[in-house]
Scaffold this motif. Structure first.
Motif, PDB file in Angstrom:
ATOM      1  N   TRP A 102      12.136   8.809   4.419  1.00 32.86           N
ATOM      2  CA  TRP A 102      10.868   8.086   5.112  1.00 32.86           C
ATOM      3  C   TRP A 102      10.241   7.177   4.248  1.00 32.86           C
ATOM      4  O   TRP A 102      10.926   6.922   3.026  1.00 32.86           O
ATOM      5  N   GLN A 103       9.419   6.477   4.787  1.00 34.58           N
ATOM      6  CA  GLN A 103       8.358   5.443   4.208  1.00 34.58           C
ATOM      7  C   GLN A 103       9.243   4.274   3.774  1.00 34.58           C
ATOM      8  O   GLN A 103      10.501   4.086   3.762  1.00 34.58           O
ATOM      9  N   GLY A 104       8.597   3.206   3.315  1.00 30.50           N
ATOM     10  CA  GLY A 104       9.253   2.198   2.674  1.00 30.50           C
ATOM     11  C   GLY A 104       9.259   0.738   3.496  1.00 30.50           C
ATOM     12  O   GLY A 104       9.465  -0.269   3.046  1.00 30.50           O
ATOM     13  N   THR A 105       9.340   0.922   4.931  1.00 26.22           N
ATOM     14  CA  THR A 105       9.267  -0.411   5.863  1.00 26.22           C
ATOM     15  C   THR A 105       8.324  -0.372   7.014  1.00 26.22           C
ATOM     16  O   THR A 105       7.696   0.870   7.096  1.00 26.22           O
ATOM     17  N   ALA A 106       8.041  -1.359   7.479  1.00 23.99           N
ATOM     18  CA  ALA A 106       7.193  -1.367   8.593  1.00 23.99           C
ATOM     19  C   ALA A 106       7.597  -0.452   9.863  1.00 23.99           C
ATOM     20  O   ALA A 106       6.623  -0.117  10.514  1.00 23.99           O
ATOM     21  N   TYR A 107       8.863  -0.345   9.686  1.00 24.73           N
ATOM     22  CA  TYR A 107       9.405   0.549  10.918  1.00 24.73           C
ATOM     23  C   TYR A 107       8.971   2.066  10.780  1.00 24.73           C
ATOM     24  O   TYR A 107       8.296   2.588  11.918  1.00 24.73           O
ATOM     25  N   PHE A 108       8.661   2.545   9.473  1.00 27.14           N
ATOM     26  CA  PHE A 108       8.212   4.059   9.418  1.00 27.14           C
ATOM     27  C   PHE A 108       6.715   3.788   9.678  1.00 27.14           C
ATOM     28  O   PHE A 108       6.252   4.859  10.122  1.00 27.14           O
ATOM     29  N   LYS A 109       5.866   2.738   9.290  1.00 25.97           N
ATOM     30  CA  LYS A 109       4.627   2.719   9.400  1.00 25.97           C
ATOM     31  C   LYS A 109       4.195   2.950  11.172  1.00 25.97           C
ATOM     32  O   LYS A 109       3.101   3.357  11.471  1.00 25.97           O
ATOM     33  N   GLU A 480       4.752  -3.058   4.499  1.00 27.60           N
ATOM     34  CA  GLU A 480       5.624  -2.849   3.426  1.00 27.60           C
ATOM     35  C   GLU A 480       5.407  -2.605   2.171  1.00 27.60           C
ATOM     36  O   GLU A 480       5.847  -1.914   1.408  1.00 27.60           O
ATOM     37  N   LEU A 481       4.507  -3.825   1.664  1.00 25.96           N
ATOM     38  CA  LEU A 481       4.477  -3.709   0.027  1.00 25.96           C
ATOM     39  C   LEU A 481       3.535  -2.537  -0.353  1.00 25.96           C
ATOM     40  O   LEU A 481       3.716  -1.842  -1.404  1.00 25.96           O
ATOM     41  N   LEU A 482       2.554  -2.147   0.479  1.00 28.39           N
ATOM     42  CA  LEU A 482       1.667  -1.027   0.216  1.00 28.39           C
ATOM     43  C   LEU A 482       1.467  -0.458   1.601  1.00 28.39           C
ATOM     44  O   LEU A 482       0.284  -0.283   2.419  1.00 28.39           O
ATOM     45  N   PRO A 483       2.359   0.449   1.792  1.00 31.28           N
ATOM     46  CA  PRO A 483       2.447   1.311   2.995  1.00 31.28           C
ATOM     47  C   PRO A 483       1.706   2.519   3.304  1.00 31.28           C
ATOM     48  O   PRO A 483       1.780   3.312   4.401  1.00 31.28           O
ATOM     49  N   PHE A 484       1.349   2.923   1.968  1.00 30.15           N
ATOM     50  CA  PHE A 484       0.548   4.684   1.891  1.00 30.15           C
ATOM     51  C   PHE A 484      -0.565   4.661   2.464  1.00 30.15           C
ATOM     52  O   PHE A 484      -1.142   5.951   2.787  1.00 30.15           O
ATOM     53  N   SER A 485      -1.159   3.874   2.941  1.00 27.20           N
ATOM     54  CA  SER A 485      -2.502   3.732   3.396  1.00 27.20           C
ATOM     55  C   SER A 485      -3.520   4.622   2.599  1.00 27.20           C
ATOM     56  O   SER A 485      -4.466   5.430   2.933  1.00 27.20           O
ATOM     57  N   ASN A 486      -3.403   4.299   1.208  1.00 28.88           N
ATOM     58  CA  ASN A 486      -4.274   4.819   0.259  1.00 28.88           C
ATOM     59  C   ASN A 486      -5.584   4.215   0.252  1.00 28.88           C
ATOM     60  O   ASN A 486      -5.748   2.917   0.586  1.00 28.88           O
ATOM     61  N   TYR A 487      -6.869   4.739  -0.144  1.00 26.01           N
ATOM     62  CA  TYR A 487      -8.048   4.087  -0.134  1.00 26.01           C
ATOM     63  C   TYR A 487      -8.141   3.893  -1.674  1.00 26.01           C
ATOM     64  O   TYR A 487      -7.735   4.828  -2.548  1.00 26.01           O
TER      65      TYR A 487
END
Length: 672
Positions: A102-109, A480-487
């Motif tokens: 999981w995670q890492g590219t726009a495909y996952f987002k 991609e660069l910051l995909p984790f949606s953190n605040y």
């Protein structure tokens, strides 16, 4: 014993021998056995190829050659070649994944794991370890993924019995068993072990501290890696199974630690540390731990440890030979970089720089002469499925151009690795500058009540890739660069906390095989760390805060331990995750902290008053009892980590270059 029930039994220490009549107990055939294992790990949704460069003294007079590596269609083609070879040789074979698909590219987002389930189910995998990033969303989404894929996902030291979403998932197992007769393979259970075939166990082991690394684990509990492994191995041995493979997502150092402390494990196929085992200095990459690393067990036995890098760029292939008693007699093989057949002389990869004729032939001849890199075609059916079903949405999601990257900016987690110098990543400091600029906007300061924010701290693992020369679009940051949606969190800490945080996280990163996601970068702060004992200890020789006057003049002042400083970082790191324990400890008894999200165009600040633990996870205590609602149907915009960088680059940076004052200087002792 039912495999699904074994997880709880292990946790309670109730695992015992098969009580069947001795005449019916399975006994492994007393004969030599050999098999091959193809393996990948940390593929991180890299369904398309990854841009890369090759360099060699023997290639084009020492010039760099630019191409692309890997991608799942190329990975599938390589795996199928290994399978074809095994079939022709009537050789037993497994294809394993060491976790973090999981995670890492726009495909996952864009697809929240649905594309991962689809593509991975077409790869012909035999099993996958549960990685920490498989917990990035919620357990209901993870359950959907597990119910969709056509291979088992493994984690023997996971107790899912109290988690509503995962406790009844049939495809989440502690281990799986394969019976081999030459190249023929079938999945079996302890209740139907075939007496005349070689049975191989594949046991999953996941991070025992998963809850500190992945806060979204729900009610899943995690047991000791070493104790659980030994219990499972003993159970399998008691049932006559003497060929045992661990499929782990722990990182190389923990794999070695298991092998040094557990008897009976033959092979460990790992992940998490992104270690490309083998010597790749022939293409200008750093030399890693030798492939097929042999570790001596407490009883004198041997365990073979392998791992295969990251982002689907390479595939590992281990050839394992077993003695008549099931012990490993030899383990060999290597990782192979999977290269495109198109090469360029310039990093922009424009048609005018494409190599043709003798130049192209020279590169092809060079690759053909190397054992650890190969030109591999893509599986066309999988390439077509990605291009038609998923890529159009991807292209549409990238959005507007926000700046221009003047030259390639490399992200490497630890300085001095991957060909970087002592300052390391050129990308993480830019992320920090974006956060610091955004947190000092008038609206954010008004919401928090702070006069200014002094420092931005960036965990290296939260920054996911390098930036290539050319136009940079919004989606390349948020997807991609910051995909984790953190605040972003803004909080006040003493200088002593900054010093402790940097000292602890850098010291923990000195070991070359350590997981480097914890490594700290910054904006508004700079530090120098000098290693004094190789891979063990060091000292901070400089720790300074940046001050800028009204005319833009920059000065630096030493951090004073007793002074208060206002910092911003992601809520993930602010909570103390990924070994940023100093921040958690500083907030246990009280803190002035705010979580920053957007409600429409308005800044919302949620006040945190202290920190606590829930199970094994760190949790903030909010003044009004509730933090931001970041669910899919929420009206809030929570990915302020990405939005802060996007707004900074769009409004302040016409041409993006590396920061003027490198925030990190890591002076390592020479490595032998």
């Amino acid at each position: 014993m039912n495999k699904k029930l074994l997880v709880s039994a292990i946790a309670l220490g109730l695992v015992g021998c098969n009580s069947s009549n001795s005449d019916t107990i399975y006994k492994a055939p007393f004969e030599r056995f050999s098999m091959s294992i193809a393996h990948v790990n940390d593929t991180h949704s890299s369904f398309d190829e990854v841009k890369a460069a090759i360099w060699s003294d023997f290639l084009r007079d020492g010039d760099h050659v630019y191409t692309a590596f890997g991608g799942h269609p190329r990975l599938l083609e390589a795996a199928n070649e290994y399978k074809q070879q095994a079939e022709e040789e009537n050789r037993s074979m497994l294809f394993l994944h060491g976790g973090d698909a999981w995670q890492g590219t726009a495909y996952f987002k864009l697809n929240n794991g649905k594309m991962n389930a689809d593509i991975l189910s077409r790869m012909g995998l035999d099993a996958m370890a549960m990685g920490n990033h498989e917990f990035d969303l919620d357990n209901e989404t993870l359950a959907e993924f597990l119910n969709t894929v056509n291979f088992p996902v493994l984690g023997a030291n996971m107790d899912t019995s109290e988690d509503e979403a995962l406790r009844d998932i049939d495809n989440l197992l502690p281990y799986t068993l394969f019976a081999f007769e030459g190249n023929k393979k079938e999945e079996v259970t302890l209740d139907n072990l075939p007496r005349d075939k070689q049975v191989v166990a594949v046991v999953g082991v996941v991070l025992e501290d998963m809850a500190q690394i992945s806060p979204n684990v729900g009610d899943v509990r995690f047991q000791s890696e070493i104790e659980t492994t030994q219990k499972v191995v003993d159970e399998l041995k008691a049932n006559g199974i003497n060929k045992i493979i661990l499929l782990t997502h722990l990182g190389l150092q923990r794999d070695i630690n298991i092998a040094e402390n557990v008897n009976g494990v033959d092979v460990i196929v790992g992940g998490h540390s992104h270690t490309l085992m083998g010597d790749f200095t022939n293409i200008g990459w750093a030399e890693e731990t030798p492939y097929a690393y042999m570790v001596t067990n407490p009883d004198g036995g041997q365990t073979c440890v392998v791992q295969s890098g990251e982002k689907a760029q390479a595939i590992g292939h281990a050839n394992v030979n077993f003695n008549r008693d099931g012990s490993v007699s030899s383990c060999s093989g290597g990782n192979t970089i999977l290269s495109s057949d198109t090469f360029y002389s310039d990093s922009r990869r424009e048609d005018s720089s494409m190599l043709t004729g003798n130049d192209e032939a020279e590169v092809v001849a060079f690759i053909d002469g190397e054992a650890n890199i190969a030109i591999i075609d893509e599986d066309q059916a999988l390439r077509e499925r990605i291009d038609t079903r998923y890529k159009p949405e991807l292209e549409a999601a990238y959005g507007e151009v926000i700046t221009y990257v003047a030259e390639d900016l490399v992200h490497e987690r630890r300085p001095n690795d991957g060909g970087t110098d002592e300052h390391g990543s050129r990308v993480a400091p830019i992320v920090g500058e974006g956060w610091l600029h955004w947190a000092n906007q008038a609206e954010v300061l008004a919401a928090t009540g702070f006069a200014q924010v002094d420092v931005a701290l960036v965990g290296a693992g939260g920054v996911r890739n390098s930036l290539e020369q050319g136009d940079l679009r919004e989606g390349e940051i948020s997807l991609e660069l910051l995909p984790f949606s953190n605040y972003l969190s803004v909080l006040e800490v003493q200088g002593s906390v900054l010093r402790q945080l940097i000292d602890e996280t850098v010291t923990a990163s000195l070991l070359d095989s350590a997981h480097m996601g914890k490594f700290p970068y910054a904006a508004g702060l700079r530090y120098t760390f000098d290693e004094t004992v190789a891979q063990t200890d060091g000292d901070i020789s400089q720790l300074q805060i940046r001050r800028v006057d009204g005319s833009g003049n920059v000065t630096w002042e030493d951090v004073v331990d007793a002074n208060e400083y206002v910092i911003t970082t992601t809520n993930y790191n602010a909570n103390g995750n990924d070994d940023w324990t100093a921040l958690y400890q500083a907030q246990e008894s009280g803190v002035e902290r705010y979580e920053i999200v957007l409600d429409g165009n308005n800044v919302d600040a949620y006040r945190v008053t202290a920190m606590t633990t829930v199970g094994d996870s760190y949790r903030p205590i909010y003044a009004d009892g509730n933090g931001p609602d970041c669910s899919d149907d929420s009206a809030l915009t929570c990915n302020t980590d990405a939005l802060g960088v996007i707004e900074y680059l769009d409004s302040e940076v016409d041409v993006l270059e590396e920061v003027e004052h490198p925030p990190v200087t890591l002076n390592l002792l020479p490595r032998s």
